[in-house]
Design a protein around this motif. Sequence first.
Motif, short mmCIF file in Angstrom:
data_model
loop_
_atom_site.label_atom_id
_atom_site.label_comp_id
_atom_site.label_asym_id
_atom_site.label_seq_id
_atom_site.Cartn_x
_atom_site.Cartn_y
_atom_site.Cartn_z
N PHE A 182 41.28 48.58 45.38
CA PHE A 182 41.78 48.04 46.65
C PHE A 182 43.27 47.76 46.57
O PHE A 182 43.77 47.34 45.54
N SER A 183 43.93 48.03 47.66
CA SER A 183 45.35 47.67 47.73
C SER A 183 45.47 46.39 48.54
O SER A 183 44.50 45.93 49.15
N ASN A 184 46.65 45.83 48.53
CA ASN A 184 46.83 44.51 49.12
C ASN A 184 47.26 44.51 50.58
O ASN A 184 47.29 43.49 51.22
N ASP A 185 47.64 45.73 51.10
CA ASP A 185 48.29 45.69 52.41
C ASP A 185 47.36 45.98 53.58
O ASP A 185 47.70 45.71 54.71
N ALA A 186 46.15 46.50 53.30
CA ALA A 186 45.26 46.85 54.42
C ALA A 186 44.01 45.99 54.38
O ALA A 186 43.63 45.49 53.33
N PRO A 187 43.37 45.84 55.54
CA PRO A 187 42.11 45.09 55.55
C PRO A 187 41.11 45.71 54.58
O PRO A 187 41.10 46.93 54.39
N ILE A 188 40.27 44.87 53.98
CA ILE A 188 39.35 45.36 52.97
C ILE A 188 38.31 46.29 53.60
O ILE A 188 37.94 47.29 53.01
N TYR A 189 37.87 45.98 54.83
CA TYR A 189 36.80 46.82 55.38
C TYR A 189 37.28 48.24 55.67
O TYR A 189 36.54 49.20 55.47
N ALA A 191 31.11 46.80 44.29
CA ALA A 191 32.51 46.89 44.69
C ALA A 191 33.23 45.54 44.49
O ALA A 191 34.44 45.47 44.54
N GLY A 192 32.45 44.49 44.26
CA GLY A 192 33.04 43.16 44.11
C GLY A 192 33.60 42.62 45.41
O GLY A 192 34.60 41.92 45.42
N VAL A 193 32.97 42.96 46.51
CA VAL A 193 33.46 42.48 47.81
C VAL A 193 32.39 41.67 48.53
O VAL A 193 31.22 41.67 48.15
N ASN A 194 32.82 41.02 49.58
CA ASN A 194 31.93 40.21 50.40
C ASN A 194 30.89 41.10 51.10
O ASN A 194 31.24 42.12 51.68
#
Lengths: 272, 128, 231
Positions: free
Chosen positions: B5-12, B44-47
């Motif tokens: 994941f990058s930091n600049d775009a929404p995760i979804y 993925a380690g995401v919500n």
Amino acid sequence: MLRKLIKHEFRATARIMLPMYLVLLITAVGSNLAGREMLDSRFDALNVLGVLVVMAFGFAVFGALVMSFVLMIQRFYKNLLQDEGYLMFTLPVSVHQHIWAKVIVSAVWFIATVLAVIGASLIVAYQGGFLREFLDFLRFFLEGFRKLKISEALNGTAVLAELAILMFLCLVAFSLQFYAALAAGHSQASHKMIWSVVCFFGFQFVLQFGGSMLMIGLNKLNLFDSLFFHWDPKPIVAIHVALLMSIGFTVLYGAIFYAVTVFCLKKHLNLE
Amino acid sequence: MQWQFSNDAPIYTQLIHQVKVGIVTGAFPPGERLPSVRDMATEAGVNPNTMQRALAELERDGLVYSQRTAGRFVTEDNTMINTAKRSLAERHVKTFLEAMLRLGFHRDEIIDLIQQELGEEETDHASA
Amino acid sequence: MPVLECKGLTKRFGRTTALDEAAITVEPGRIVGLLGPNGSGKTTLIKLANGLLTPDGGYIAVCGAAPGKESHSLVSYLPERTAIPVWMSAKQLMDFYGDFYQDFRRDTAEEMLARLNIRPGQTVKQMSKGTREKVQLIMVMSRAAKLYLLDEPIGGVDPATRDYILSTIIGNYNPEAAVVISTHLIADVEKVLDEVVFINQGRVVLQSTVDDIREEKGMSVDALFREVFKC
């Protein structure tokens, strides 16, 4: 929930008290043997060993008594006011139940310890014919008690029950004074232990001052005069009156500290 | 599947993109059942809600479909997968071209460079 | 009904105001990050929600009721400190949780302990600091609670343990329950969160969803945090 709290409180304390009693039992048996063989032996080594075993018994008695006292304070402090408090105070359990669990379990250990020490002492003293002598003594005591009952119309069971209740309440109230001091001291932001000690002596002072004032007040009402000079009860009635009054005062004294403890734990709990 | 994941775009949106790549590259083969939302989120380690949102979006696009009780499946429609592949490729080309133009290259130079690079690759293959 | 709600919540310690008119709402199914520098009031808020502190003003409710005996059976709380008694064995600890919490899933706990190679007879005293924290987390997450309040679950642990903790939280996700995670290590938890609450000097300065922040500001929550709390 109180039953579960008590169960787990016993689990936490039994692992210390039961080994203590085991040591008591072993040293008591050892002392008994020492008294028979070792102390009078011709061998110095056995003499010394005998003395050591008897001393060990002394320490075990002292240790058991001190431990039941230390445990009463330490369980309240460590389990409720230190890190474990985070776990305990977020259980679906009321503050009242926490206090009662602690009070009941420590009172039971006090009584158990006294009984254990008496039992151990009997083991130490046991020798051939001892059991008969002891039973004779008990019979003699009970006989005397029976005579007293007849001559003074004493309801022995009632007096014994009152005495037992009084003793139990004294243990409870005694514990509660420590709990109140710890709870009040730990409501402070810092120096919690110093505050606890200060609170303990503060309570003691207030209690004695209040008690003295109460006595003087009662005296002014000439209550004692009427009780002891103009009123001439049978001794047995006086015993009952004294016991019941002591029970009343102990309950009052315990209730005050109970209220202080509840108030501090409910409103001013501030775990570090 | 590697999740990054990058930091600049929404995760979804990043999740949508990465699942798409997974489908196109065959990490999630056509017609195959996808792992549960919770398992994919854990991996993925995401919500889980974010993963759910991404999959719902993919479902709207038609790349995955769900069967009431059996779970979510990758589409079997190859044209749809190819369309997705094509749009992913177009996006790469677009970002590449933007970068090249920013560096000051012209159309012809860029084409030359690509051809040169492709030629080298061919000789690499030949020698190997 | 929100799982956790507070309005105008205020707590003072002597002359310092630890929490100043805080307002937060946490709905079921959400994983919420309570983010702020050290001493910003995160722990105070969590303690208030657990009834470990009494508010000086305002309103706080867990599942519609003031924190207390009843709310404790709905809330699973991971304190900042290791609060499990060290003399207990893993088995005794499960007995304890099972006795007091009806929602304790013993089989879940046993499975998670087995996966970490922790024997039931092993006492907490015999465990390393990291293992103690994991065991405490296992007990907390093995409950089927309505609200999980996790105070600094990833502070002071190694990266592998951090991953373990976060994947445990995700793996335990339940749409009926909400999770509140307080931390100052935002980069690590950001992907796990739905929403964030920024709290500074006892005041709630922002409540928003992670993707809204990324969409609107074009930066990560971590970057925004650094901007908001720049010294």
